[in-house]
Design a protein around this motif. Structure first.
Motif, short mmCIF file in Angstrom:
data_model
loop_
_atom_site.label_atom_id
_atom_site.label_comp_id
_atom_site.label_asym_id
_atom_site.label_seq_id
_atom_site.Cartn_x
_atom_site.Cartn_y
_atom_site.Cartn_z
N GLU A 136 0.83 -1.21 0.00
CA GLU A 136 0.00 0.00 0.00
C GLU A 136 0.86 1.25 0.00
O GLU A 136 0.34 2.37 0.00
CB GLU A 136 -0.91 0.02 1.24
N ASP A 137 2.16 1.08 -0.03
CA ASP A 137 3.08 2.21 0.14
C ASP A 137 3.45 2.87 -1.18
O ASP A 137 4.62 3.04 -1.51
CB ASP A 137 4.35 1.74 0.86
N TRP A 138 2.43 3.27 -1.92
CA TRP A 138 2.66 3.99 -3.18
C TRP A 138 1.92 5.32 -3.13
O TRP A 138 0.86 5.45 -2.52
CB TRP A 138 2.22 3.15 -4.38
N ALA A 139 2.51 6.33 -3.77
CA ALA A 139 1.97 7.69 -3.71
C ALA A 139 0.74 7.82 -4.59
O ALA A 139 0.64 7.18 -5.64
CB ALA A 139 3.03 8.69 -4.14
N ARG A 140 -0.18 8.69 -4.17
CA ARG A 140 -1.43 8.84 -4.90
C ARG A 140 -1.98 10.26 -4.76
O ARG A 140 -1.68 10.97 -3.80
CB ARG A 140 -2.45 7.84 -4.38
N ILE A 141 -2.79 10.63 -5.72
CA ILE A 141 -3.61 11.85 -5.61
C ILE A 141 -5.05 11.42 -5.81
O ILE A 141 -5.42 10.88 -6.85
CB ILE A 141 -3.22 12.90 -6.66
N ARG A 142 -5.86 11.64 -4.78
CA ARG A 142 -7.28 11.28 -4.83
C ARG A 142 -8.08 12.53 -5.19
O ARG A 142 -8.03 13.54 -4.49
CB ARG A 142 -7.72 10.70 -3.49
N ILE A 143 -8.82 12.41 -6.26
CA ILE A 143 -9.56 13.55 -6.82
C ILE A 143 -11.03 13.45 -6.41
O ILE A 143 -11.72 12.48 -6.75
CB ILE A 143 -9.44 13.56 -8.36
N GLY A 144 -11.50 14.44 -5.67
CA GLY A 144 -12.86 14.39 -5.15
C GLY A 144 -13.93 14.42 -6.23
O GLY A 144 -13.88 15.26 -7.14
N VAL A 145 -14.88 13.51 -6.13
CA VAL A 145 -16.03 13.49 -7.04
C VAL A 145 -17.34 13.35 -6.27
O VAL A 145 -18.39 13.11 -6.84
CB VAL A 145 -15.90 12.35 -8.07
N GLY A 146 -17.26 13.51 -4.94
CA GLY A 146 -18.42 13.25 -4.10
C GLY A 146 -19.23 14.49 -3.73
O GLY A 146 -19.03 15.58 -4.27
N SER A 147 -20.11 14.30 -2.77
CA SER A 147 -21.03 15.34 -2.33
C SER A 147 -20.37 16.32 -1.37
O SER A 147 -19.48 15.95 -0.60
CB SER A 147 -22.23 14.69 -1.63
N ASP A 148 -20.80 17.56 -1.43
CA ASP A 148 -20.31 18.56 -0.48
C ASP A 148 -21.26 18.71 0.71
O ASP A 148 -21.11 19.60 1.53
CB ASP A 148 -20.11 19.91 -1.16
N GLY A 149 -22.25 17.81 0.77
CA GLY A 149 -23.20 17.83 1.87
C GLY A 149 -24.47 18.60 1.60
O GLY A 149 -25.42 18.55 2.39
N SER A 150 -24.53 19.30 0.49
CA SER A 150 -25.73 20.06 0.17
C SER A 150 -26.79 19.16 -0.46
O SER A 150 -26.47 18.14 -1.09
CB SER A 150 -25.38 21.19 -0.81
N PRO A 151 -28.07 19.53 -0.33
CA PRO A 151 -29.14 18.73 -0.95
C PRO A 151 -28.94 18.58 -2.46
O PRO A 151 -29.25 17.54 -3.03
CB PRO A 151 -30.40 19.53 -0.63
N ALA A 152 -28.40 19.62 -3.09
CA ALA A 152 -28.23 19.59 -4.55
C ALA A 152 -27.22 18.54 -4.99
O ALA A 152 -27.25 18.08 -6.13
CB ALA A 152 -27.79 20.96 -5.05
N SER A 153 -26.31 18.16 -4.09
CA SER A 153 -25.28 17.21 -4.48
C SER A 153 -25.47 15.84 -3.82
O SER A 153 -24.59 15.00 -3.85
CB SER A 153 -23.90 17.75 -4.11
N ALA A 154 -26.65 15.63 -3.25
CA ALA A 154 -26.91 14.38 -2.53
C ALA A 154 -26.91 13.16 -3.45
O ALA A 154 -26.74 12.03 -2.99
CB ALA A 154 -28.24 14.47 -1.80
#
Length: 209
Positions: A136-154
């Motif tokens: 698991e010791d490899w470098a990564r960049i995780r790019i957010g594609v999820g909700s910001d908590g608002s109803p519009a992004s649910a």
């Protein structure tokens, strides 16, 4: 994994974006890694089109170093097969000279995080890489594609969302963050993962995980 000061500055560096091949998946959340690699290639007037090790690849120079950009064509859950083959083909130590870019549903759209190592956290592509290189010791960049908590992004949750075309507003938000991801890749290659984490893992880029 070595610190920024210990990181190698010679030899090939491998930058892999994860996603699913096929035009129907091109602009889906799960293909954020592919889109990030394409953005990097665009900045260097390159095209990721050479087929090697079950991946589309391109060769560029970043900070005087040879960099292989790659997009595995194995589908997400078998990404590790291509990554391991690429590392062997180019003589890359994946624990030292590799950076993987992929989508993260747990982070809001428009954010990203640079990490030196970590668990797969349920991501099938990351799981496949862990299994193929046995670490698991490899470098990564995780790019957010999820909700910001608002109803519009649910609606941003689950497999159906990850494989569905992005809405116009989300595509615009992702497009904007890809330039910052590309910059983080350049810093990682040129100055090391620790420097990139210090520079880009600020509050405006995402959760402090």
């Amino acid at each position: 994994m070595p610190t920024a000061n210990e990181a190698s500055r010679s030899g090939v560096f491998l930058v892999v974006g994860l996603g699913n091949p096929g035009i129907e998946y091109q602009f889906t959340p799960h293909n954020a890694g592919f889109l990030a690699v394409d953005r990097i290639a665009e900045r260097y007037s390159a095209t990721v089109a050479n087929r090697r090790c079950r991946a589309l690849t391109a060769k560029i120079q970043i900070a005087g170093r040879e960099v292989i950009l790659a997009k595995p064509e194995t589908f997400m859950n078998l990404s590790g097969l291509s990554v391991a083959a690429l590392a062997e083909e180019f003589g890359v130590d994946p624990l030292r000279d590799m950076l993987v870019l992929y989508d993260e549903l747990a982070f809001p759209m428009g954010t990203f995080r640079v990490k030196e190592r970590g668990s797969a956290a349920g991501h099938n592509g990351a799981k496949s890489i862990n299994g193929s290189i046995r670490s698991e010791d490899w470098a990564r960049i995780r790019i957010g594609v999820g909700s910001d908590g608002s109803p519009a992004s649910a609606f941003r949750r689950g497999k159906d969302y990850l494989l569905a075309p992005l809405r116009k507003a989300d595509l615009a938000a992702l497009d904007e963050v890809l330039d910052r991801v590309a910059q983080a890749v350049e810093v990682t290659v040129g100055q090391g993962i620790a420097t990139a984490m210090n520079e880009f893992n600020r509050r405006d880029n995402g959760p402090a995980e």
